[in-house]
Scaffold this motif. Structure first.
Motif, PDB file in Angstrom:
ATOM      1  N   MET A   1      46.841  42.917  56.816  1.00 43.26           N
ATOM      2  CA  MET A   1      46.107  43.962  57.479  1.00 43.26           C
ATOM      3  C   MET A   1      44.989  44.497  56.593  1.00 43.26           C
ATOM      4  SD  MET A   1      46.840  44.497  60.590  1.00 43.26           S
ATOM      5  CE  MET A   1      45.823  45.937  60.740  1.00 43.26           C
ATOM      6  N   GLU A   2      45.223  44.524  55.304  1.00 44.91           N
ATOM      7  CA  GLU A   2      44.210  45.082  54.409  1.00 44.91           C
ATOM      8  C   GLU A   2      42.910  44.275  54.461  1.00 44.91           C
ATOM      9  OE1 GLU A   2      42.392  47.793  52.345  1.00 44.91           O
ATOM     10  OE2 GLU A   2      44.432  47.999  53.105  1.00 44.91           O
ATOM     11  N   THR A   3      43.009  42.964  54.520  1.00 46.54           N
ATOM     12  CA  THR A   3      41.814  42.111  54.625  1.00 46.54           C
ATOM     13  C   THR A   3      41.033  42.432  55.890  1.00 46.54           C
ATOM     14  OG1 THR A   3      42.868  40.336  53.375  1.00 46.54           O
ATOM     15  CG2 THR A   3      41.013  39.712  54.777  1.00 46.54           C
ATOM     16  N   LEU A   4      41.723  42.594  56.991  1.00 42.25           N
ATOM     17  CA  LEU A   4      41.062  42.926  58.255  1.00 42.25           C
ATOM     18  C   LEU A   4      40.484  44.337  58.229  1.00 42.25           C
ATOM     19  CD1 LEU A   4      43.631  41.328  60.691  1.00 42.25           C
ATOM     20  CD2 LEU A   4      41.325  40.487  60.183  1.00 42.25           C
ATOM     21  N   ARG A   5      41.208  45.276  57.661  1.00 41.19           N
ATOM     22  CA  ARG A   5      40.712  46.657  57.594  1.00 41.19           C
ATOM     23  C   ARG A   5      39.425  46.741  56.780  1.00 41.19           C
ATOM     24  NH1 ARG A   5      46.453  48.323  56.910  1.00 41.19           N
ATOM     25  NH2 ARG A   5      47.072  49.156  58.914  1.00 41.19           N
ATOM     26  N   ARG A   6      39.357  45.986  55.690  1.00 43.17           N
ATOM     27  CA  ARG A   6      38.137  45.988  54.869  1.00 43.17           C
ATOM     28  C   ARG A   6      36.951  45.432  55.645  1.00 43.17           C
ATOM     29  NH1 ARG A   6      41.561  44.095  50.631  1.00 43.17           N
ATOM     30  NH2 ARG A   6      40.770  42.008  51.004  1.00 43.17           N
ATOM     31  N   ALA A   7      37.212  44.496  56.553  1.00 43.09           N
ATOM     32  CA  ALA A   7      36.133  43.852  57.315  1.00 43.09           C
ATOM     33  C   ALA A   7      35.704  44.676  58.527  1.00 43.09           C
ATOM     34  CB  ALA A   7      36.583  42.471  57.777  1.00 43.09           C
ATOM     35  N   ALA A   8      36.520  45.615  58.932  1.00 45.90           N
ATOM     36  CA  ALA A   8      36.260  46.356  60.172  1.00 45.90           C
ATOM     37  C   ALA A   8      35.513  47.653  59.905  1.00 45.90           C
ATOM     38  CB  ALA A   8      37.580  46.653  60.874  1.00 45.90           C
ATOM     39  N   ASP A   9      34.607  47.974  60.823  1.00 49.05           N
ATOM     40  CA  ASP A   9      33.912  49.257  60.781  1.00 49.05           C
ATOM     41  C   ASP A   9      34.727  50.334  61.493  1.00 49.05           C
ATOM     42  OD1 ASP A   9      31.673  47.976  59.607  1.00 49.05           O
ATOM     43  OD2 ASP A   9      30.911  47.449  61.589  1.00 49.05           O
ATOM     44  N   GLU A  10      35.569  49.911  62.408  1.00 49.41           N
ATOM     45  CA  GLU A  10      36.352  50.799  63.256  1.00 49.41           C
ATOM     46  C   GLU A  10      37.837  50.438  63.110  1.00 49.41           C
ATOM     47  OE1 GLU A  10      34.951  53.149  65.096  1.00 49.41           O
ATOM     48  OE2 GLU A  10      32.854  52.540  64.907  1.00 49.41           O
TER      49      GLU A  10
END
Length: 118
Positions: A1-10
């Motif tokens: 999840m951390e990888t995706l959270r870093r990539a997401a603006d929202e």
């Protein structure tokens, strides 16, 4: 999840990884859960989504041998319950993300590729 959270603006509302016979749910946000009347409605929506992804996976698999490389990354986006539905398919696996409608797609596709091992 951390990888995706870093990539997401929202915020990310849903993350699942799927294959021909599986659909593994990794994250459902509180906001997504709260947008349904009850747990049964949420489970029904996710079950329908899982079946659609399984069917899509099978369709991709039927034509995989015709592609120049199995590592080709494909993605498509749509809408579900007012959110952006992003489906990334690569390397014989897929990831589905449900995000804010204004979320940029490219950073999440790159993050999904990294997590799916491409």
């Amino acid at each position: 999840m951390e990888t995706l959270r870093r990539a997401a603006d929202e915020p990310i509302d849903l993350v699942a990884v799927y294959g021909a016979t599986s659909f593994d749910l990794f994250h459902v946000s509180d906001a997504l859960s709260a947008s349904y009347d009850d747990r049964a409605s949420l489970v029904a929506t996710i079950s329908d989504l899982a079946e659609e992804m399984r069917e899509e996976f099978v369709r991709h698999g039927l034509f995989a041998g015709l592609r120049p490389t199995q590592k080709q990354v494909e993605y498509k986006s749509g809408r579900l319950d007012g959110r952006k539905l992003l489906q990334v398919y690569c390397g014989g696996r897929g990831m589905v993300l449900l995000v804010h409608p204004d979320q940029r797609e490219e950073p999440l596709v790159r993050a999904a590729m990294e997590l799916l091992g491409v």
